[in-house]
Design a protein around this motif. Structure first.
Motif, PDB file in Angstrom:
ATOM      1  N   LEU A 130      -9.560  -1.015   5.604  1.00 15.39           N
ATOM      2  CA  LEU A 130      -8.165  -0.627   5.437  1.00 15.39           C
ATOM      3  C   LEU A 130      -7.817   0.542   6.352  1.00 15.39           C
ATOM      4  CD1 LEU A 130      -7.746  -0.846   1.554  1.00 15.39           C
ATOM      5  CD2 LEU A 130      -6.862  -2.433   3.266  1.00 15.39           C
ATOM      6  N   LYS A 158      -5.771  -8.662  -2.428  1.00 11.72           N
ATOM      7  CA  LYS A 158      -5.681  -8.085  -3.773  1.00 11.72           C
ATOM      8  C   LYS A 158      -4.279  -8.247  -4.342  1.00 11.72           C
ATOM      9  CE  LYS A 158      -6.777  -3.903  -6.388  1.00 11.72           C
ATOM     10  NZ  LYS A 158      -7.285  -2.507  -6.307  1.00 11.72           N
ATOM     11  N   PHE A 159      -3.265  -8.061  -3.487  1.00  9.83           N
ATOM     12  CA  PHE A 159      -1.899  -8.287  -3.946  1.00  9.83           C
ATOM     13  C   PHE A 159      -1.706  -9.740  -4.377  1.00  9.83           C
ATOM     14  CE2 PHE A 159       2.289  -9.944  -2.583  1.00  9.83           C
ATOM     15  CZ  PHE A 159       3.052  -9.382  -3.602  1.00  9.83           C
ATOM     16  N   GLN A 203      -4.213   3.023   8.000  1.00  5.97           N
ATOM     17  CA  GLN A 203      -2.989   3.727   7.642  1.00  5.97           C
ATOM     18  C   GLN A 203      -1.921   3.466   8.691  1.00  5.97           C
ATOM     19  OE1 GLN A 203      -4.492   7.806   7.415  1.00  5.97           O
ATOM     20  NE2 GLN A 203      -4.320   7.728   5.190  1.00  5.97           N
ATOM     21  N   LEU A 229       0.611  -3.679   3.281  1.00  4.63           N
ATOM     22  CA  LEU A 229      -0.529  -4.560   3.032  1.00  4.63           C
ATOM     23  C   LEU A 229      -1.279  -4.790   4.337  1.00  4.63           C
ATOM     24  CD1 LEU A 229       1.336  -7.169   0.799  1.00  4.63           C
ATOM     25  CD2 LEU A 229      -0.172  -5.335   0.005  1.00  4.63           C
ATOM     26  N   GLN A 232      -2.982  -1.418   1.451  1.00  3.63           N
ATOM     27  CA  GLN A 232      -3.721  -2.071   0.376  1.00  3.63           C
ATOM     28  C   GLN A 232      -4.078  -3.484   0.823  1.00  3.63           C
ATOM     29  OE1 GLN A 232      -2.768  -1.183  -3.754  1.00  3.63           O
ATOM     30  NE2 GLN A 232      -0.847  -0.270  -3.076  1.00  3.63           N
ATOM     31  N   HIS A 233      -5.131  -4.025   0.236  1.00  6.41           N
ATOM     32  CA  HIS A 233      -5.595  -5.351   0.626  1.00  6.41           C
ATOM     33  C   HIS A 233      -4.543  -6.409   0.300  1.00  6.41           C
ATOM     34  CE1 HIS A 233      -9.685  -4.121   1.602  1.00  6.41           C
ATOM     35  NE2 HIS A 233      -9.746  -3.445   0.470  1.00  6.41           N
ATOM     36  N   LYS A 258       2.749  -2.316  -6.862  1.00  5.35           N
ATOM     37  CA  LYS A 258       2.891  -0.967  -6.303  1.00  5.35           C
ATOM     38  C   LYS A 258       2.660   0.097  -7.369  1.00  5.35           C
ATOM     39  CE  LYS A 258       6.083   2.058  -3.769  1.00  5.35           C
ATOM     40  NZ  LYS A 258       5.208   2.368  -2.636  1.00  5.35           N
ATOM     41  N   LEU A 302       5.801  -1.433   0.476  1.00  5.25           N
ATOM     42  CA  LEU A 302       4.394  -1.708   0.195  1.00  5.25           C
ATOM     43  C   LEU A 302       3.729  -2.120   1.504  1.00  5.25           C
ATOM     44  CD1 LEU A 302       2.075  -2.127  -1.881  1.00  5.25           C
ATOM     45  CD2 LEU A 302       2.901  -4.483  -2.146  1.00  5.25           C
ATOM     46  N   TYR A 314     -11.455  -9.604   2.253  1.00  9.62           N
ATOM     47  CA  TYR A 314     -11.270  -8.155   2.208  1.00  9.62           C
ATOM     48  C   TYR A 314     -11.892  -7.539   3.448  1.00  9.62           C
ATOM     49  CZ  TYR A 314      -9.699  -8.277  -2.649  1.00  9.62           C
ATOM     50  OH  TYR A 314      -8.969  -8.507  -3.786  1.00  9.62           O
ATOM     51  N   ASN A 317      -1.355   4.636   3.176  1.00 11.56           N
ATOM     52  CA  ASN A 317      -2.583   3.871   3.072  1.00 11.56           C
ATOM     53  C   ASN A 317      -2.253   2.413   2.779  1.00 11.56           C
ATOM     54  OD1 ASN A 317      -4.428   6.088   3.359  1.00 11.56           O
ATOM     55  ND2 ASN A 317      -3.891   6.701   1.276  1.00 11.56           N
TER      56      ASN A 317
END
Length: 669
Positions: A407, A76-77, A409, A425, A72-73, A355, A423, A404, A70
């Motif tokens: 999301l 956000k990171f 995969q 992103l 992640q934004h 992470k 990670l 944003y 999955n």
């Protein structure tokens, strides 16, 4: 029979200098008194620490399974990146150069300090690049400092300007002490004033309509708590603290202290140790008491001072958490590192922290500063960048986003040692960025070649190395698999999708009520029931299987979860195609039209089976859709997933946890 798969992972233990394991107990009143080099004088007093092992465990080469990860934004990171360094005028250029999003400073306590913080926010706001630096408003409860109402007023002003990140409890009260309601605490004495101040601060934030939605960070280093007032808990559970202390402080069970736990888990560790493999990974561990690191376990699990019980290791994994101080001093001598090592370890730290679930990570400190700030800085005292600042600048130049989006995969896999981490992103426009980093000891000459399979072909893969520069170091066109040469720092892979093939997928629905009674509902054009000899393939389609095994649970069951046999719908069969990892069903719709395709899965013999279904473009290897089974708690009663399919796709059936992945039938309509 499909059954639980036991995966054996072999670890090689590589023991360092001292051959036998040894026990080393050290105690000191202050860090500076214990360590043979100058440590940050703002740090907590030392505590007795047991160093249980003088060894480093390195895992044997392993393969990361090709499960769909999955994303992640990306924004956000980037928003997790913070630094301590003051909000004084003249520092804006350094914040912009870093690409940092957050600041932590105790100087935002006066009207001038608030004005400076707002000006810093506005001057670092770059449309499309950086929303502007926000402040973690660090509170102080000592004579001559603002009161809680004054802190709340400052927070309101910051929030109105869009410059507030959070309100933070007092800094290391065992080092600096707290005076509240006329009583002194912390600093080696009872923590009653700390508990009361923390309780009242959050209550004031929640009661204020202008800032009630902003989070409250806990006091740092709750592991030093003296007197069990339950500060190791965000909310005191029943029996979680000393009832006598609770009564004295007015903090009954149910008292909410804060929203985020707050640790100072310095990556350099509390000893003057040399850099170890996985240094940053160990420091960021939220649930294990890693020897030498002042992590979340010692602050919110079992407190490092008086050993008060708090959250379980499992609970610590999901407890909202921040790090408001971490770093490593540069220089020569024991306990210091080179600028290159500092920069690489801090890059790894930012990635590891995110992470492993830390919402924000603040590095100590923006500048070097003589005796008070030492050489912790990302910049020299003359404001020129150290290599750490340069490496962060390169990282945030390659990774840019403020929005944003949805999301997705990516079913990638790689092979490498346990020092390699990853990670995924995703930028708000949908583009994936895969970051991989190796945590070998910087400068030791070690390296690993990491085979990587991205699970689909990308039109181009651009490689960035933040220790080299801001530009693309290498581009791989039309690539699915490659090998990365990795040493001691991150590499960034910008993945540009392949041009569309015309194959398309539209998810229609889940069906948890039809169970095995498919006749008349699905399969009007064709069907394939696992282990039944009567198969009907539509004239417009071809179907193929790869990577599967076959199994029949019961040949003629009466249970309605079993699929009806097409030759005689009054009879049933409970069977499946299965895999311990994943298998593929290849479906090619050849008439140029869109047709309904349904898959049926049934956890016949268990109730904990979970699996992922990736629908993959057969031409480009792009993941067109992903669904997770079951929709609820169990797949025991069976579930259909239904799509409209056009063109050539592959259904990848991926085992998630516990038992094998299974499918019992495919239907066309």
């Amino acid at each position: 029979m499909p059954d639980k798969v036991t995966i054996f992972v072999i670890f090689y233990l590589v023991f360092l200098a001292a051959a036998p394991l040894f026990l080393c107990v050290a105690s000191a009143k202050r860090r500076g008194a214990f360590l043979p080099f100058t440590f940050d004088p703002r740090k907590r007093d030392g505590r007795s620490v047991t160093l249980k092992f003088a060894a480093v465990a390195i895992a044997v080469i392993f393969t990361e399974p090709a499960y769909a990860a999955n994303a992640q934004h990306l924004a956000k990171f980037l928003e997790s990146f913070g630094v301590g360094g003051g909000v004084y005028p003249g520092r804006e250029a350094q914040y912009i150069y870093l690409g940092v999003r957050n600041n932590r400073d105790g100087g935002v306590t006066t009207p001038d300090g608030v004005t400076n913080a707002i000006n810093l926010h506005n001057s670092t706001m770059i449309p499309g690049v950086n929303p502007g630096v926000k402040a973690s408003l660090l509170t102080i409860s000592q004579p001559g400092w603002p009161t809680i109402p004054q802190f709340i007023k400052n927070a309101e002003s910051l929030a109105a300007a869009g410059a507030l990140l959070a309100i933070e409890g007092v800094n290391e009260p065992h080092n600096f002490g707290v005076t509240y309601n006329g009583r002194y605490g912390g600093g080696g004495t009872d923590w009653l004033p700390v508990a009361q101040f923390t309780r009242d601060l959050r209550a004031a934030v929640v009661a204020d309509p202008w800032i009630s939605t902003y989070p409250v960070f806990s006091p740092s280093e709750t592991g030093a708590e003296s007197g069990n007032y339950g500060l190791q808990w965000a909310q005191i559970p029943k029996g979680g603290a000393d009832p006598t202390k609770q009564a004295a402080a007015g903090v009954p069970d149910g008292t909410i202290y804060y929203d985020f736990a707050n640790a100072h888990n310095y990556v350099c560790s509390i000893f003057p140790d040399p850099v170890r493999p996985n240094q940053a990974w160990l420091a960021s561990d939220p649930s294990v008491n890693q020897p030498g690191f002042d992590g979340e376990y010692g602050n919110n699990g079992v407190t490092w001072g008086a050993k008060y019980a708090g959250y379980t290791p499992t609970q610590l994994l999901t407890l909202p958490k921040v790090t408001t101080e971490t770093g490593w001093q540069t220089g020569s001598g024991k306990g210091f590192v080179s600028e290159d090592t500092q920069g690489k370890v801090l890059l790894n730290t930012l990635l590891d922290q995110f992470k492993r679930g830390w919402a924000y990570t603040f590095f100590y400190e923006l500048y070097d500063g003589g005796t008070s700030l030492g050489t912790w800085g990302l910049f020299h005292s003359d404001k020129s960048p150290k290599l750490a600042a340069t490496y962060f600048h390169n990282l945030t130049s390659a990774l840019v986003d403020i929005g944003y989006g949805s999301l997705g995969q990516l079913p990638y896999s790689f092979t490498g040692p346990a020092t390699v981490h990853d990670l995924l992103l995703q930028r708000s426009d949908g583009q994936f960025f895969l970051v991989l980093w190796n945590e070998r000891v910087p400068g030791d000459g070690g390296s690993d070649d990491i085979p990587l399979d991205l699970g689909q072909t990308f039109s181009s893969i651009d490689i960035y190395d933040p220790t080299v520069g801001t530009g693309i170091q290498r581009t791989y066109p039309n690539t699915r698999s490659l090998t990365l040469h990795m040493t001691d720092h991150p590499l960034i892979l910008a993945l540009k999708p392949a041009i569309g093939s015309g194959n398309s997928v539209s998810f229609v629905k889940r069906d948890t009520t039809t169970m095995g009674n498919w006749s008349g509902v699905y399969g009007a054009d064709g069907y394939n029931i696992s282990q039944d000899t009567h198969t009907l393939t539509p004239s417009y389609a071809s179907v193929g299987f790869s990577g599967q095994s076959n199994y029949t649970w019961v040949s003629l069951p009466t249970d309605k979860r079993a699929l009806q046999r097409p030759e005689n719908p009054s009879t049933r069969i409970a069977a499946c195609w299965y895999s311990a990892t994943n298998f593929t069903i290849d479906v090619n719709i050849t008439d140029g039209k869109s047709h309904q395709v349904a898959l049926y899965a049934n956890d016949w013999d268990h109730d904990t089976r979970k699996e992922t279904i990736n629908v993959i473009d057969a031409a480009t290897s792009a993941v067109l859709d992903t669904q997770i089974l079951p929709a609820g708690a169990s797949l025991h009663n069976g579930e259909y997933l239904v799509w409209n399919i056009k063109g050539h796709v592959k259904f990848q059936i991926v085992r998630n946890v516990s038992y094998n992945s299974v499918i019992s039938g495919i239907f066309f309509r």
